[in-house]
Design a protein around this motif. Sequence first.
Motif, mmCIF file in Angstrom:
data_model
loop_
_atom_site.group_PDB
_atom_site.id
_atom_site.type_symbol
_atom_site.label_atom_id
_atom_site.label_comp_id
_atom_site.label_asym_id
_atom_site.label_seq_id
_atom_site.Cartn_x
_atom_site.Cartn_y
_atom_site.Cartn_z
ATOM 1 N N ARG A 1 44.505 45.039 49.433
ATOM 2 C CA ARG A 1 43.903 43.991 48.573
ATOM 3 C C ARG A 1 44.336 42.613 49.034
ATOM 4 O O ARG A 1 43.553 41.670 49.074
ATOM 5 N N GLN B 1 42.562 41.787 52.172
ATOM 6 C CA GLN B 1 41.171 41.462 51.856
ATOM 7 C C GLN B 1 41.078 40.031 51.333
ATOM 8 O O GLN B 1 40.171 39.273 51.708
ATOM 9 N N THR B 2 42.028 39.660 50.479
ATOM 10 C CA THR B 2 42.029 38.305 49.917
ATOM 11 C C THR B 2 42.128 37.261 51.018
ATOM 12 O O THR B 2 41.321 36.321 51.074
ATOM 13 N N LEU C 1 38.992 37.058 53.068
ATOM 14 C CA LEU C 1 37.910 36.341 52.385
ATOM 15 C C LEU C 1 38.151 34.834 52.407
ATOM 16 O O LEU C 1 37.225 34.036 52.508
ATOM 17 N N LEU C 2 39.421 34.455 52.313
ATOM 18 C CA LEU C 2 39.733 33.025 52.296
ATOM 19 C C LEU C 2 39.438 32.368 53.642
ATOM 20 O O LEU C 2 39.205 31.163 53.710
ATOM 21 N N PHE D 1 36.575 28.917 47.043
ATOM 22 C CA PHE D 1 36.265 30.161 46.330
ATOM 23 C C PHE D 1 37.063 30.288 45.066
ATOM 24 O O PHE D 1 38.270 30.103 45.078
ATOM 25 N N GLU E 1 38.345 38.638 42.596
ATOM 26 C CA GLU E 1 39.065 39.532 43.514
ATOM 27 C C GLU E 1 40.038 38.765 44.407
ATOM 28 O O GLU E 1 40.865 39.369 45.079
ATOM 29 N N LEU E 2 39.929 37.444 44.401
ATOM 30 C CA LEU E 2 40.849 36.650 45.215
ATOM 31 C C LEU E 2 42.119 36.365 44.406
ATOM 32 O O LEU E 2 42.276 35.301 43.827
ATOM 33 N N GLU E 3 42.974 37.344 44.381
ATOM 34 C CA GLU E 3 44.181 37.200 43.562
ATOM 35 C C GLU E 3 45.203 36.321 44.272
ATOM 36 O O GLU E 3 45.127 36.115 45.484
#
Lengths: 394, 238
Positions: free
Chosen positions: A339, A342-343, A346-347, B84, B88-90
């Motif tokens: 996770r 993934q974060t 995405l950033l 963003f 889901e972007l914790e």
Amino acid sequence: MQHDFYLAWRYLCHHRVRTIILVACLSLLATLPLALHVMLDAGETQMTARAESTPLLVGSKGSALDLTLNALYFNAANQSHITMAESDRVGQTGWADPLPIYVRFRVRGHPLVGVTLDYFDFRRLTIAQGNSLAMLGECVLGADAAEAMGLKPGDSLPTTPENLFDLSGVYPIKLHVAGLLAKSHTPDDQAVFIDLQTAWVIEGLGHGHAEGKKPSQSYGLPFGQVENHLIHDAKLLTYTEITPENLDSFHFHGDPSGYPISAVIALPHDRKSSTLLKGRYIGNEEAVQLVQPLETIRGLLENIFRVGILFDAVLALVGAAMLLALGLVFALSMRLRQRELQTIFLLGCSKTKVLRLVSAEILLLGLASMLVCLALLEFIQLYAGGLVRLFITP
Amino acid sequence: MIAVDALRFSYPKDGFCLEIDEFNIETGEKVAIIGPSGVGKTTLLKIIAGIIRPDSGKIHVDGVELHQLSDAARRNFRITRIGFVFQELELLEYLNVFDNIIHTYRINPVLDLDYSVRERAHRLADDVGLGNKLARMPGELSQGERQRAAVCRALLPNPRLILADEATGNLDPANKSHILDLLFEAAHRANASLLAVTHDHELLPRFDRVVNFRTLLDIRHIPPFPEGRSANELARHF
């Protein structure tokens, strides 16, 4: 690069327990084989130095290694004894000075070594506290032995019989601590030194007791009256402590040249004398041999190093297994971090960057493990000499 | 700011297909997208952000032809121009609030972390009421505070476009309003556009425009839905 290491550092700090376990595993993995080699090197240095300083050794025939270990490292190998006559014989050749040494007994776990005063000069042992041996019944303690037993000059140290039923043999006496030796970082530090004659008293070859009674009436003997005729009865007082007052009552029975010693350290005057002396013992049919400690120890060390190589091979296998296990731990931890990865992806983080972050973590773990390994090795190096001496002098 | 033309994207595995003929957002415009779950709102946001690439069609964001860019170029574009605020972007649990806010500057060299950035991060944190909590770890924050920190992280690079996907979903009404205020203020200050996906109809009056996703697209699920509903039935549903 700086950011990679910062993020990796923060991650490792946050997961302390995992990090500590990984560092502990990696550092142990690196330290074990290196520590083994440090110990082997220290052992080699110490054993070689001791053997180099002991040119020739005369002792009973049999294992040259047992003889060397017994005379140089006071190892309690079951070594047959030779007699004091062998020491005289070496001296009479005129080629070498003999230093008789008797290592048979132990006191509170430390070897009780019977020597002459020349031994201290030969090994360059100096008195740190108190005095050297001056009287029968005195002992001088090696630095480690004194520390381990908590003794100082003026204290006493009772020897013990070899077993409860050994009534006629070993003679327990109370030794007086005359002095303590300065630390020499050799097996001498572990020893309790006594005079050869004191060793023979403990052996039961000499003793001291109160004067016997003169007979109250004269008995008519067939060949006339015997002078100094004394009667010894069961109540005769046998001394277990040698004091200036009862010193004169101590005496030996039999021929001193037949008294036992473990070995004779022979100090040849020159190379020619050494060769001549060696020649004297070649083909000797008596129960005596002459050995060169350096050669004997080199042979032993070669075997030890062969075992060391075997250890390396085993450790390499264990290491490979541990690395695989660590790899698995890392792979599982990456799955747990999906996770997070993934974060950051995405950033706007690239896969190369993720790889760099993971690499930075591995590098930091490796660096921390290396530091721990170096610290452990430094510590081991500091105490390797003492540890090796403990192994050599059981 | 955003111009989508004849966009087509599909997930080969589950047969989902998204087709949008035309969709535009002006610079500085605040737009809300509404619609049921699973119809492709988040997918559209990810295409606009350059996270995923359309199968066909054109997409221009802030004057850049996004569909023409390589992966690396789209990544750099994303991190410099787009903010963003995705659920889901914790926040990263092992970084404190401040490090989380400036995190984007540490993971891509296209952004340069200098003194002015750190200053701006402090100001942003002060603005959202986290000024005295910068040294705290995310686990020590409330849900609202975590979301505010995530908003700071999104706004720090001064993005030209802010994408918010259910940014206020798990928050209480006060925090919802606060987060939205922050996003609107940031967008207003930078003359940035705001495109937000939301299910919260109470917030819709605050946007310049509300787009019903159903009017945008022609959705088709190539294999039928497990429940047996066709794409047309789904379209009729909303």
